[in-house]
Scaffold this motif. Structure first.
Motif, short mmCIF file in Angstrom:
data_model
loop_
_atom_site.label_atom_id
_atom_site.label_comp_id
_atom_site.label_asym_id
_atom_site.label_seq_id
_atom_site.Cartn_x
_atom_site.Cartn_y
_atom_site.Cartn_z
N LEU A 159 0.86 -1.18 0.00
CA LEU A 159 0.00 0.00 0.00
C LEU A 159 0.89 1.22 0.00
CD1 LEU A 159 -2.83 -0.67 2.65
CD2 LEU A 159 -3.13 -0.44 0.18
N ARG A 160 0.36 2.30 -0.54
CA ARG A 160 1.06 3.57 -0.49
C ARG A 160 0.15 4.59 0.16
NH1 ARG A 160 5.58 5.47 -3.09
NH2 ARG A 160 5.83 7.75 -3.25
N LEU A 161 0.59 5.10 1.31
CA LEU A 161 -0.14 6.15 2.00
C LEU A 161 0.39 7.51 1.56
CD1 LEU A 161 -0.24 4.74 5.64
CD2 LEU A 161 -1.80 4.29 3.74
N SER A 162 -0.52 8.45 1.46
CA SER A 162 -0.12 9.80 1.10
C SER A 162 -0.71 10.79 2.09
CB SER A 162 -0.60 10.14 -0.31
OG SER A 162 -0.09 11.40 -0.72
N CYS A 163 0.06 11.79 2.43
CA CYS A 163 -0.37 12.86 3.33
C CYS A 163 -0.25 14.17 2.58
CB CYS A 163 0.50 12.87 4.58
SG CYS A 163 0.24 14.26 5.68
N ALA A 164 -1.38 14.84 2.41
CA ALA A 164 -1.39 16.12 1.71
C ALA A 164 -1.55 17.25 2.72
CB ALA A 164 -2.54 16.16 0.71
N ALA A 165 -0.65 18.22 2.64
CA ALA A 165 -0.70 19.38 3.53
C ALA A 165 -1.43 20.54 2.86
CB ALA A 165 0.71 19.81 3.92
N SER A 166 -2.12 21.32 3.69
CA SER A 166 -2.90 22.44 3.16
C SER A 166 -2.04 23.63 2.78
CB SER A 166 -3.94 22.88 4.20
OG SER A 166 -3.31 23.30 5.40
N SER A 167 -0.78 23.62 3.23
CA SER A 167 0.15 24.68 2.85
C SER A 167 1.56 24.09 2.83
CB SER A 167 0.05 25.86 3.82
OG SER A 167 0.33 25.46 5.13
N SER A 168 2.52 24.93 2.59
CA SER A 168 3.88 24.47 2.36
C SER A 168 4.43 23.67 3.55
CB SER A 168 4.80 25.65 2.09
OG SER A 168 6.14 25.22 1.97
N ILE A 169 5.08 22.56 3.24
CA ILE A 169 5.73 21.76 4.28
C ILE A 169 7.20 22.12 4.40
CG2 ILE A 169 4.13 19.83 4.00
CD1 ILE A 169 6.39 18.34 2.53
N ASN A 170 7.64 23.07 3.61
CA ASN A 170 9.07 23.40 3.62
C ASN A 170 9.51 24.07 4.92
OD1 ASN A 170 9.57 22.33 1.05
ND2 ASN A 170 8.83 24.20 0.07
N MET A 171 8.56 24.59 5.68
CA MET A 171 8.88 25.17 6.98
C MET A 171 8.69 24.17 8.12
SD MET A 171 10.00 27.99 6.08
CE MET A 171 10.25 28.71 7.69
N ILE A 172 8.27 22.98 7.79
CA ILE A 172 8.07 21.94 8.79
C ILE A 172 9.27 21.02 8.75
CG2 ILE A 172 6.60 20.07 9.60
CD1 ILE A 172 4.27 21.37 8.15
N ASN A 173 10.08 21.05 9.82
CA ASN A 173 11.33 20.32 9.78
C ASN A 173 11.12 18.81 9.77
OD1 ASN A 173 14.20 20.00 9.83
ND2 ASN A 173 14.05 19.55 12.01
N PHE A 174 10.29 18.34 10.69
CA PHE A 174 10.10 16.90 10.80
C PHE A 174 8.70 16.52 10.36
CE2 PHE A 174 10.84 12.69 12.39
CZ PHE A 174 9.62 12.24 12.84
N MET A 175 8.63 15.51 9.50
CA MET A 175 7.34 14.92 9.16
C MET A 175 7.46 13.42 9.28
SD MET A 175 5.47 17.32 6.44
CE MET A 175 3.98 16.64 7.13
N GLY A 176 6.38 12.81 9.72
CA GLY A 176 6.45 11.37 9.93
C GLY A 176 5.10 10.70 9.86
N TRP A 177 5.16 9.40 9.96
CA TRP A 177 3.96 8.57 10.02
C TRP A 177 3.98 7.80 11.34
CZ3 TRP A 177 -0.12 8.44 6.70
CH2 TRP A 177 0.05 9.07 5.46
N TYR A 178 2.90 7.90 12.07
CA TYR A 178 2.69 7.14 13.28
C TYR A 178 1.57 6.12 13.01
CZ TYR A 178 5.37 10.34 16.27
OH TYR A 178 6.37 11.08 16.87
N ARG A 179 1.49 5.14 13.89
CA ARG A 179 0.38 4.21 13.81
C ARG A 179 -0.08 3.81 15.21
NH1 ARG A 179 3.52 -1.10 11.29
NH2 ARG A 179 4.66 -1.69 13.18
N GLN A 180 -1.33 3.41 15.27
CA GLN A 180 -1.89 2.99 16.54
C GLN A 180 -2.86 1.84 16.30
OE1 GLN A 180 -3.90 6.06 18.81
NE2 GLN A 180 -3.51 4.97 20.71
N ALA A 181 -2.55 0.71 16.91
CA ALA A 181 -3.43 -0.45 16.86
C ALA A 181 -4.31 -0.43 18.11
CB ALA A 181 -2.61 -1.73 16.79
#
Length: 115
Positions: free
Chosen positions: A18-40
């Motif tokens: 599977l390929r998950l995608s996260c779309a931001a409403s504005s620029s992510i260039n000012m966001i230093n860290f981006m990640g994926w978390y999960r919770q079962a």
């Protein structure tokens, strides 16, 4: 305030992708860290993969070699390519971003790995 919207979750058989995608409403260039978390169910939310603005990535041990995180500053997206999926990967997956002063979470997308 940046809004994050995930897509791409679903039901897949063990060994599938599977390929998950996260779309931001504005620029992510000012966001230093981006990640994926999960919770079962019944567990704490855990970091699956992260990527810095520099491109440096990190992964939890259980997904190394199977998952790949990437970010595209032009499209303002962060993707998680998940291969060789296992039943234990079943969880709600959340997109996350953090800058110096703010943290952002998406609403989550369900990934179910089952035959």
């Amino acid at each position: 305030q940046v809004q994050l919207v995930e897509s791409g979750g679903g039901l897949v058989q063990p060994g599938g992708s599977l390929r998950l995608s996260c779309a931001a409403s504005s620029s992510i260039n000012m966001i230093n860290f981006m990640g994926w978390y999960r919770q079962a169910p019944g567990t704490q939310r855990e970091l699956v993969a992260g990527i810095l603005r520099s491109g440096t990535t990190n992964y939890r041990d259980s997904v190394k070699g199977r998952f790949t995180i990437s970010r595209d500053g032009a499209k303002n997206t962060v993707d998680l390519q998940m291969n060789s999926l296992k039943p234990e990967d079943t969880a709600v997956y959340y997109c996350y971003g953090s800058s110096r002063a703010n943290q952002y979470w998406g609403q989550g997308t369900q990934v179910t790995v089952s035959s």
